[in-house]
Design an enzyme around this catalytic site. Structure first.
Site, PDB file in Angstrom:
ATOM      1  N   GLY A  16       0.804  -1.200   0.000  1.00 34.29           N
ATOM      2  CA  GLY A  16       0.000   0.000   0.000  1.00 34.29           C
ATOM      3  C   GLY A  16       0.844   1.260   0.000  1.00 34.29           C
TER       4      GLY A  16
ATOM      5  N   HIS B  73       4.563   2.003  -8.006  1.00 35.83           N
ATOM      6  CA  HIS B  73       3.596   0.903  -7.968  1.00 35.83           C
ATOM      7  C   HIS B  73       2.699   0.916  -9.207  1.00 35.83           C
ATOM      8  CE1 HIS B  73       4.308   1.586  -3.522  1.00 35.83           C
ATOM      9  NE2 HIS B  73       4.554   0.293  -3.636  1.00 35.83           N
TER      10      HIS B  73
ATOM     11  N   GLN C 230       7.875  -9.112   8.160  1.00 36.16           N
ATOM     12  CA  GLN C 230       9.111  -8.574   7.606  1.00 36.16           C
ATOM     13  C   GLN C 230       9.592  -7.312   8.318  1.00 36.16           C
ATOM     14  OE1 GLN C 230       7.075  -8.095   3.700  1.00 36.16           O
ATOM     15  NE2 GLN C 230       8.236  -6.174   3.515  1.00 36.16           N
TER      16      GLN C 230
END
EC number: 6.3.2.1
Length: 282
Positions: free
Chosen positions: A31, A37, A61
């Site tokens: 996001g 992106h 992560q």
């Protein structure tokens, strides 16, 4: 664009997307989408008939003391941007769907995960490998696209997909940069105006090092110059600046073949990474 959270609904939706033999591309994200992106979505549309994007801020992560809680989240704006870009399906699983009670399995990629980000962020790539395995097995795409900005991550995912026969072609897309050269990143939002102005020293230091290496300068000298340029610009921590082989990520001292300059450094409390391809004439 369909927007789903439930895994069962995802499976049914994927059957419909594939109807008539359509191919599917996957673009996984956390996001806080930016032009980088959306460039992945465009590249996915060029390579497949249908495009699936995911938004999931993966807790596995993030290490202790990292920015999981403050990582930017803007689901409504992200969904609008994806729909406008031509994405066909957005899957936004919840954490309890990805990691239900009793979840006890992680995936580790040896070798490629150990240096660089693996040293600076212990356990990070186990979290990446685990979530990417789950995303690829849930969607079963023909192709999955990742940005080259996280070059070590891309190498780890390529190894993962090959070793586990996950069936997806893993494609790296070129890094998208602002006009001054700074690589786009969701974490750039953390930078103050002053830190943002100084952060551009990171790509410039890599560009200068690449020029020096291409001109025949010793690799260690070029890397030292890059480190000094970063500290002089106000980077408080330089985790690494290295010339590595693109396939193995092992350090290169005698330039040859396909190489990358990779770097990670912190300015104003924000840790940035970047990389640059290096080619030399034989």
């Amino acid at each position: 664009m369909q927007t789903l959270r439930d895994l069962g609904q995802l499976r049914s939706a994927l059957v419909a997307l594939r109807a008539g033999g359509h191919t599917v591309a996957l673009v996984p994200t956390m996001g806080a989408l930016h032009a980088g992106h959306l460039a992945l979505i465009e590249a996915a549309k060029d390579r497949a008939d249908r495009v699936v994007a995911t938004i999931f801020v993966n807790p596995l992560q993030f290490g202790a003391g990292e920015d999981l809680d403050r990582y930017p989240r803007q689901e409504k704006a992200d969904a609008r941007a994806l729909e406008q870009a031509g994405c066909d399906l957005l899957w936004m699983p919840t954490a309890d769907q990805m990691y239900p009670d009793g979840f006890a399995t992680t995936v580790s990629v040896d070798g490629l995960s150990k240096r660089w980000e693996g040293t600076a962020r212990p356990g990070h790539f186990d979290g990446v490998a685990t979530v990417v395995t789950k995303l690829l097995t849930a969607v079963r795409p023909d192709i999955a696209l990742f940005g080259e900005k996280d070059f070590q991550q891309l190498a780890v995912i390529r190894r993962l997909a090959a070793d586990l026969n996950l069936g997806a072609e893993i494609v790296g897309a070129p890094t998208v940069r602002d006009a001054d050269g700074l690589a786009l990143s969701s974490r750039n939002a953390y930078l103050s105006d002053d830190d943002r102005a100084r952060a551009v020293c990171l790509p410039r230091a890599l560009e200068r090092a690449a020029e020096e290496i291409a001109d025949g300068a010793p690799v260690d000298h070029a890397l030292d110059h890059a480190r000094h340029a970063l500290t002089d610009a106000g980077f408080s921590v330089v985790d690494y600046v290295a010339l590595v082989d693109e396939a193995t990520l092992e350090p290169v001292t005698e330039p040859a073949g396909q190489m990358r300059l990779i770097a990670a450094a912190t300015i104003g409390g924000t840790r940035l990474i970047d990389n640059l391809a290096v080619r030399v004439s034989n």
